[in-house]
Structures are given as C-alpha cells and as structure tokens.
Design a protein around this motif. Structure first.
Motif, PDB file in Angstrom:
ATOM      1  N   VAL A 134     -59.707  10.473  26.486  1.00  0.00           N
ATOM      2  CA  VAL A 134     -58.282  10.307  26.180  1.00  0.00           C
ATOM      3  C   VAL A 134     -57.480  10.487  27.460  1.00  0.00           C
ATOM      4  N   THR A 150     -56.710   6.043  24.235  1.00  0.00           N
ATOM      5  CA  THR A 150     -58.013   6.563  23.814  1.00  0.00           C
ATOM      6  C   THR A 150     -59.057   5.482  24.011  1.00  0.00           C
ATOM      7  N   GLN A 152     -61.990  11.373  18.560  1.00  0.00           N
ATOM      8  CA  GLN A 152     -61.133  11.884  19.636  1.00  0.00           C
ATOM      9  C   GLN A 152     -59.665  11.902  19.224  1.00  0.00           C
ATOM     10  N   ARG A 153     -59.230  10.862  18.538  1.00  0.00           N
ATOM     11  CA  ARG A 153     -57.836  10.838  18.072  1.00  0.00           C
ATOM     12  C   ARG A 153     -57.576  11.972  17.079  1.00  0.00           C
TER      13      ARG A 153
END
Length: 335
Positions: free
Chosen positions: A268, A279, A209-210
């Motif tokens: 997020v 996150t 996700q980051r």
C-alpha cells in the motif's frame, strides 16, 4: 508470455477496463510526454495501467495483478485487473496473512507480543532467508513480537515456523476464512504446527490489505504494529521502494515473496498524511534469470520502475480512509 500478449492484443490496450484487462493502457511508443501528475484517481489509474502494461511486457514471463487508486469520493478506481482471481502460490507475500492470523489471537487475548517462543536448533530453517539461521546460538528464545518483526521485515523463514508454534495451520486457515479470505490459505503438512505459505489471488491479497489499513481485520494497536513493520527502513527495498528517498519509502508498506522462478510483491502506498492512496498485488513468474534473487532480476527491476511511476502518478492526490502515521526511524551511531 505469448498467451498473455495475445490476450491483451485481442482485448485492445487503451480501452476501458473489464475483468481481466488493464485499464486505459497504451503502447509506450505512442505515450505523450507527461508534464504534470494526474489530478483525479481515474486519470492516475489510467497512467498506472499504461506503466504496468509497458513494464510487464518488457520483463516478460507471466503476470497476475490487481491495483487500485483510492478515491475519497467513492470506491477505488481499478487500474489493473490482470487475471485477478487466479489462485496461485503466494510465497512470502502470504506472511502478511500469517501475521494477521497471529495478531487476531493477540487481539482476542489468546497470545501476547511479549510472550516467549522457543527457538530450538531443530526449528531453524538451515540456510534460510533472514537472521535466525545466522545466529548459531541454540536453543534460545525470542518474544512473539520479535518473531513477527523478523517475519515481516527481513522475511525470515524460521519466523514462519515460530508463528506455527502459536497458531497451527488449521486454526490459521480458519481465521482467514472467517475474515473472508477462502483463497488465502497456508498449506498444512504432517506436523500441525508447520505449513507451507500456500496460495492467494491478486484480488484477495489486494482486499486483505485494504481491509487491514481500513481497520477491519485487527485492533488499532495490531494494525499499527503490522504497518510499522512493513513501512520500516529494513523492509523490502529491492522492488517497489528501490528508486525512492527514505521519506518516500516510509510511505509504502510492502511485502515481497520469492521462490523458484516467482517474484511477487504486494503493498500500500500512503499519502503524506498517512491515508491509503494506492494498493497493489503483483504476482510474476517465468521471467529470465530464475536463479537470481537480487535486484537485477527482470521482474524485480520492472517493479522498481513501476513503483516510482505509481508514486509519481499519485503525487497530486489525497488518500481515503483512516490515516496511519509512521513512527520516525533514524539511524543511530550507537552509544
């Protein structure tokens, strides 16, 4: 449950984080009243950690998680690292990874969002979650963009199979390995175009996700497409986003996964300008009431309380990295 509580008791809540521990958590009974939101990422991380310890203990069962707060001055402040490298069944949380692989092929010109995929009666998951099983009008076809929208918003089960038509399991897994996610893999079956949603770890789901919001996985257009779906009003609202206004919900990109006794969620939180702020990857199983897939399941209720807490405890902070503004979504009266 006993193992998890004993492990935390042995490590000692309220200590500085190490691998597999919770940062700065303290028993709920000793927590002082909080009158203002934290002003530093590390302060926010400590309060999020305390909320995580409190809510997971209250919900019971088994939890694995990785949560961090963005720090514009450096790397993220880790709030929770609870068995972060344990490889577990991710269920529908891995639909983010499936969409990433499909959109990688779109970015390379091998697929297009407006190309059509065939929806046969045989491919529809009978009684599955989502909308395709409610249609009762097959054979038909939809665009690939429509399939991805159903995949990431209402978490449609048949949409997984539609993605498999254009990105077979072996290719999908290789794309994810090439992007640095060897534990985030679907499980192939005899039919190369079908698969179970497979496994991940809290850390890899967090890092995927980051990387996504950081623009490292997909083109700007594909990144915006994914985040627009995950932040849309019809995206999952029973967990992290439940106790929030519509404007607050729009700041959160989230994807839940549920099967058997597992209740997972990852996403997020963005600041008001659209920069990534927090996150989370939360995996839970073994709680009471396993046949309840609604908002009153203990793990889902815990995530709802934790989501409100995470939003409030980062309210005074600024995110870090590229901003992702949300396209406005307003109700319509038809016409």
């Amino acid at each position: 449950m006993t193992i998890r509580v004993n492990r935390r008791s042995a490590l000692g809540l309220g200590t500085v984080a190490t691998a597999g521990t919770v940062l700065g958590a303290a028993p709920a009974a000793s927590a002082a009243p909080e009158v203002a939101a934290p002003t530093t990422p590390r302060q926010a991380a400590r309060r999020v950690a305390a909320a995580y310890a409190r809510e997971t203990t209250r919900a019971g069962g088994n939890w694995q998680a990785y949560v961090s707060v963005a720090d514009p001055a450096g790397g993220p402040a880790v709030a929770v690292a609870d068995e972060p490298d344990r490889r577990i069944e991710a269920y529908s949380v891995n639909k983010i990874a499936v969409a990433t692989a499909v959109l990688d092929k779109v970015d390379r010109g091998l697929l297009a969002l407006d190309q059509r995929v065939e929806v046969s009666a045989a491919i529809v998951v009978p009684g599955g979650d989502g909308i395709f099983s409610l249609d009762n009008a097959y054979p038909s076809s939809v665009t690939l963009g429509h399939a991805l929208a159903a995949l990431l918003t209402v978490s449609d089960d048949t949409a997984v199979r539609l993605c498999g038509l254009v990105c077979p399991a072996a290719e999908l897994n290789q794309i994810l390995r090439d992007k640095g996610f060897p534990n985030t893999q679907v499980q192939p079956v005899a039919n190369p175009n079908r698969f179970y949603l497979g496994t991940s770890t809290p850390r890899e789901t967090h890092e995927l996700q980051r990387a996504l919001v950081g623009g490292a996985l997909l083109s700007p257009a594909s990144t915006a497409f994914v985040l627009d779906l995950l932040r849309s009003p019809v995206a999952f609202t029973d967990g992290i986003r439940r106790s929030m206004s519509s404007a607050e919900r729009a700041r959160i990109a989230t994807k839940a996964g549920w099967f058997g006794d597992a209740r997972h969620e990852a996403g997020v939180i963005f600041d008001a300008a659209g920069a990534p702020l927090l996150t989370y990857a939360l995996f839970a199983d073994g709680q009471a009431d396993p046949g309840n897939y609604g908002a009153t399941h203990p793990a889902v209720e815990a995530r709802a309380r934790l989501g409100r807490r995470m939003l409030d405890q980062t309210a005074a902070l600024t995110g870090a990295g590229a901003t992702h503004r949300l396209a406005p979504r307003r109700p319509s009266n038809g016409g």
